[in-house]
Scaffold this active site. Structure first.
Site, PDB file in Angstrom:
ATOM      1  CB  SER A  92      -0.950   0.007   1.194  1.00  0.00           C
ATOM      2  OG  SER A  92      -0.225  -0.136   2.385  1.00  0.00           O
ATOM      3  CB  THR A 204      -1.691   5.481   3.709  1.00  0.00           C
ATOM      4  OG1 THR A 204      -2.366   5.229   2.484  1.00  0.00           O
ATOM      5  CG2 THR A 204      -1.124   6.883   3.688  1.00  0.00           C
ATOM      6  CB  THR A 222      -0.627   6.201   0.004  1.00  0.00           C
ATOM      7  OG1 THR A 222      -1.424   5.032   0.037  1.00  0.00           O
ATOM      8  CG2 THR A 222      -1.309   7.238  -0.881  1.00  0.00           C
ATOM      9  NE  ARG A 232      -9.184   7.227  -4.447  1.00  0.00           N
ATOM     10  CZ  ARG A 232      -8.503   7.075  -3.323  1.00  0.00           C
ATOM     11  NH1 ARG A 232      -7.203   6.854  -3.351  1.00  0.00           N
ATOM     12  NH2 ARG A 232      -9.113   7.125  -2.157  1.00  0.00           N
ATOM     13  CB  VAL A 233      -5.807  11.974  -6.722  1.00  0.00           C
ATOM     14  CG1 VAL A 233      -5.027  12.591  -5.578  1.00  0.00           C
ATOM     15  CG2 VAL A 233      -4.936  11.888  -7.979  1.00  0.00           C
ATOM     16  N   GLY A 234      -6.370  10.143  -3.989  1.00  0.00           N
ATOM     17  CA  GLY A 234      -6.984  10.105  -2.658  1.00  0.00           C
ATOM     18  C   GLY A 234      -6.601  11.313  -1.815  1.00  0.00           C
ATOM     19  CG  ASP A 235      -6.670  10.675   2.369  1.00  0.00           C
ATOM     20  OD1 ASP A 235      -6.509   9.675   1.631  1.00  0.00           O
ATOM     21  OD2 ASP A 235      -6.419  10.655   3.584  1.00  0.00           O
ATOM     22  CB  THR A 255      -4.221   5.935   7.304  1.00  0.00           C
ATOM     23  OG1 THR A 255      -4.151   4.750   6.496  1.00  0.00           O
ATOM     24  CG2 THR A 255      -4.650   5.544   8.701  1.00  0.00           C
ATOM     25  N   GLY A 256      -6.797   5.561   5.515  1.00  0.00           N
ATOM     26  CA  GLY A 256      -8.117   4.957   5.325  1.00  0.00           C
ATOM     27  C   GLY A 256      -8.741   5.410   4.013  1.00  0.00           C
ATOM     28  N   GLY A 258      -9.815   7.571   1.476  1.00  0.00           N
ATOM     29  CA  GLY A 258      -9.469   8.968   1.279  1.00  0.00           C
ATOM     30  C   GLY A 258     -10.659   9.863   0.996  1.00  0.00           C
TER      31      GLY A 258
HETATM   32  C1  SD4 Z   1      -6.240   6.767  -0.115  1.00  0.00           C
HETATM   33  N1  SD4 Z   1      -5.929   7.215   2.227  1.00  0.00           N
HETATM   34  O1  SD4 Z   1      -5.686   6.740  -1.203  1.00  0.00           O
HETATM   35  C2  SD4 Z   1      -5.380   6.515   1.101  1.00  0.00           C
HETATM   36  C3  SD4 Z   1      -5.257   5.051   1.274  1.00  0.00           C
HETATM   37  C4  SD4 Z   1      -5.177   4.536   2.632  1.00  0.00           C
HETATM   38  O2  SD4 Z   1      -5.858   2.877   4.011  1.00  0.00           O
HETATM   39  O3  SD4 Z   1      -4.780   5.198   3.551  1.00  0.00           O
HETATM   40  N2  SD4 Z   1      -5.632   3.336   2.799  1.00  0.00           N
HETATM   41  O4  SD4 Z   1      -7.436   6.943   0.036  1.00  0.00           O
END
Ligand code: SD4
Length: 345
Positions: A92, A204, A222, A232-235, A255-256, A258
């Site tokens: 990850s 992450t 991450t 796609r782009v996350g947080d 984390t998690g 996004g």
């Molecule tokens: C995302 N927050 O790309 C990141 C991924 C992550 O647990 O933290 N996964 O959304």
């Protein structure tokens, strides 16, 4: 509950759950037995480093070493997470991460210093250290964020080289996923063995650090959610979402899933709550609570926040159990099980 204890001659490795104060008491008494000075759990002055998930422990130790060798706090948060980016067994973070639905491993990272200077890259392929490119964007351009092909071209022109990796296990997991193409972000799932989505011990990496002079910095890197839509782009690379640092107050990272963090500007929320005088643990709790209030009916998606205040006090909180973080000071190394709202069966 004290889950795991191991000792080295110079350092203590503890793992405690912060959900109950009894855990903190247990951890303290364990340390006192050995009559070594121990910073209070979740409080102290610099150096203090906190970092997400179990891979946060070696990364934070590295960051502490960097500080000890005279590096800046920015060097520390960069080089700490580089360790994890280079770990090709990590599914990850970095080039060993799981791909998007089209089979591309796309990387997101950002970094921020004490004075809110920031750099970020997103949707980047084939570079081992997106965090270093993010730092270079911060230091060598008038911009904060570069993405995709433009980011890659800029990195190549600025001394970063591509690295192509082929990891059969990753390809196999992608092919397996293609059989159903079922996209359901899970709780703590990216690095879990197949069928054990809640058994994660990597994800992450977000890191927050405070040095002995009271300077702060943070980093986040991450490969994002596995099997996401291409593009796609996350947080994680979004300043204010996956990371926010303001040395006047403190820093936070996430984390998690996004999307949940981005919709609520999660890390910024945590820091602004601390600015109002709310403690780091409670600030994380309130940010999680806001996500839950804005998403009634949300089930099975994880978000965890970490916060580090400028005086060294820190905390972490998650929607579900299973979120761990490393907490390192000059004489303490511990893994903490973050407090949480719900239990994931
Ligand atoms: C995302 N927050 O790309 C990141 C991924 C992550 O647990 O933290 N996964 O959304």
């Amino acid at each position: 509950m004290l889950i795991q204890v191991a000792m080295t001659t110079r350092r203590r490795f503890l793992r405690v759950g912060l959900a109950g104060s009894a855990a903190a008491v247990l951890a303290r008494s364990f340390a006192q037995e050995r009559s070594a000075p121990l910073a209070p759990i979740s409080s102290g002055t610099g150096p203090v480093i906190i970092s997400t998930w179990d891979h946060g422990l070696p990364a934070s130790v590295k960051a502490l070493e960097v500080l000890g060798a005279g590096g800046s706090v920015l060097d520390a948060v960069e080089q700490g997470v580089m360790l994890v980016e280079s770990d090709m067994s990590n599914r990850s973070v970095g080039l060993g991460g799981l791909p998007d639905r089209d089979g591309h491993v796309t990387l997101d990272a950002c970094i921020q210093d004490h004075d809110c200077h920031a750099g970020s890259v997103a949707f980047l392929e084939h570079f081992e250290h997106p965090i270093s490119i993010a730092r270079a964007v911060m230091e060598r351009t008038p911009h904060v964020m570069l993405v995709g092909e433009g980011a890659a071209q800029w990195a190549l022109a600025n001394g970063f080289n591509k690295r192509l990796v082929d990891i059969p296990e990753v390809t196999e997991r992608w092919k397996q996923w293609l059989r159903t193409s079922d996209y359901t972000p899970g709780v703590n799932s990216e690095n879990a063995p197949a069928g054990r989505g809640d058994a994660l011990d990597h994800d992450t990496i977000g890191m927050l650090a405070l040095d002995a002079e009271g300077r702060m910095a943070g980093s986040c890197t991450t490969s994002g959610l596995a099997f996401k839509v291409h593009g796609r782009v996350g947080d994680s690379p979004i300043i204010g979402a996956g990371l926010f640092v303001d040395g006047e107050v403190g820093g936070a990272c996430a984390t998690g899933t996004g999307e949940l963090v981005m919709r609520t500007a999660g890390s910024h929320t945590v820091v602004e709550l601390m600015r109002q005088g709310i403690g780091p643990q409670e600030a994380c709790r309130q940010a999680v609570d806001r996500i839950l209030r804005k998403h009634p009916g949300l089930v099975g998606q994880q978000v965890g926040f970490l916060a580090l205040r400028k005086d060294g006090a820190c905390g972490g909180h998650a929607i579900y159990n299973g979120f761990t973080y490393a907490h390192i000071t000059a004489d303490l190394q511990q893994m903490v099980d973050a407090s949480y709202v719900r239990k994931w069966e």
